[in-house]
Design a protein around this motif. Structure first.
Motif, PDB file in Angstrom:
ATOM      1  N   TYR A  19       0.853  -1.197   0.000  1.00  0.00           N
ATOM      2  CA  TYR A  19       0.000   0.000   0.000  1.00  0.00           C
ATOM      3  C   TYR A  19       0.886   1.243   0.000  1.00  0.00           C
ATOM      4  CZ  TYR A  19      -4.313   2.603   1.217  1.00  0.00           C
ATOM      5  OH  TYR A  19      -5.398   3.448   1.223  1.00  0.00           O
ATOM      6  N   SER A  20       1.928   1.223   0.788  1.00  0.00           N
ATOM      7  CA  SER A  20       2.897   2.318   0.802  1.00  0.00           C
ATOM      8  C   SER A  20       3.619   2.408  -0.541  1.00  0.00           C
ATOM      9  CB  SER A  20       3.917   2.093   1.932  1.00  0.00           C
ATOM     10  OG  SER A  20       5.107   2.816   1.694  1.00  0.00           O
ATOM     11  N   LYS A  23       1.425   3.891  -3.286  1.00  0.00           N
ATOM     12  CA  LYS A  23       1.206   5.329  -3.092  1.00  0.00           C
ATOM     13  C   LYS A  23       2.446   6.127  -3.501  1.00  0.00           C
ATOM     14  CE  LYS A  23      -2.515   5.538   0.193  1.00  0.00           C
ATOM     15  NZ  LYS A  23      -2.978   6.159   1.430  1.00  0.00           N
ATOM     16  N   THR A  26       2.494   6.418  -7.284  1.00  0.00           N
ATOM     17  CA  THR A  26       1.591   7.425  -7.880  1.00  0.00           C
ATOM     18  C   THR A  26       2.182   8.834  -7.772  1.00  0.00           C
ATOM     19  OG1 THR A  26       0.297   7.678  -5.848  1.00  0.00           O
ATOM     20  CG2 THR A  26      -0.586   6.170  -7.488  1.00  0.00           C
ATOM     21  N   ARG A  53      -3.507   3.674  -9.690  1.00  0.00           N
ATOM     22  CA  ARG A  53      -4.614   4.170  -8.858  1.00  0.00           C
ATOM     23  C   ARG A  53      -5.645   3.064  -8.630  1.00  0.00           C
ATOM     24  NH1 ARG A  53      -4.324   9.671 -11.981  1.00  0.00           N
ATOM     25  NH2 ARG A  53      -2.961  10.829 -10.572  1.00  0.00           N
ATOM     26  N   ILE A  56      -4.356   0.618  -6.038  1.00  0.00           N
ATOM     27  CA  ILE A  56      -4.526   1.110  -4.669  1.00  0.00           C
ATOM     28  C   ILE A  56      -5.947   0.793  -4.185  1.00  0.00           C
ATOM     29  CG2 ILE A  56      -4.731   3.245  -3.302  1.00  0.00           C
ATOM     30  CD1 ILE A  56      -2.258   4.292  -4.781  1.00  0.00           C
TER      31      ILE A  56
END
Ligand code: FE
Ligand code: FE
Length: 170
Positions: A19-20, A23, A26, A53, A56
């Motif tokens: 998840y990190s 991000k 992006t 995106r 995520i």
């Protein structure tokens, strides 16, 4: 820090890392797109930004499915890879040689993701969460496709970089 003493906790740990990582990606891809000269490469970065995106959102769905709150645990590996990506932007002027370097940086990122998603997909399968495994497989397929596309673009960009090198050396 609570101990990671079950495969479920390990899975959650890995998902937070991804998840990190996503991000961070992006935030990096728009800079990489801006730094690219090849229209084809810029387009590939742009397309992958949109995909990222979606990835995520997929991870947020995974958190939901396992009954955990979506949260990121800083992925130091991705931080390092992306730092190397910005370095090449500093080191090489705009042009095909820089593009070739950007592709190298981007493919390192994709390979990291392919390894990480392969791991979490396998754990999800082992613990019998097929719905989660399927979601992770979708992302894994996108990362694989992106990597292959970058290899194709590299064949053209490397040739152009070679002509640029001959001009620069002359
Ligand atoms: Fe990704
Ligand atoms: Fe990716």
């Amino acid at each position: 820090m609570p101990k990671v003493d079950t495969v479920e906790k390990l899975f959650l740990n890995e998902i937070k890392d991804l998840y990190s990582a996503e991000k961070q990606i992006t935030r990096a891809l728009p800079k990489m797109a801006k730094a690219a000269s090849s229209e084809e490469l810029r387009q590939a970065f742009q397309t992958h930004l949109e995909e990222t995106r979606g990835q995520i959102q997929r991870l947020e769905r995974v958190f939901e499915l396992i009954g955990a709150k979506a949260s990121a645990k800083t992925c130091e590996g991705m931080k390092g890879l992306l730092e190397e990506g910005s370095e090449i932007i500093e080191e090489a002027d705009e042009g095909e040689v820089r593009d070739a370097g950007l592709i190298g940086a981007a493919q390192r990122v994709e390979h990291y993701e392919i390894a990480a998603y392969g791991t979490v997909r396998a754990i999800a399968q082992t613990i019998g969460n097929q719905e989660v495994a399927d979601l992770l497989q979708q992302t894994l397929d996108e990362e694989g496709k992106t990597d292959k596309l970058l290899t194709k673009i590299a064949m053209r960009v490397n040739k152009q970089a070679q002509s640029q090198s001959q001009r620069n050396a002359a």
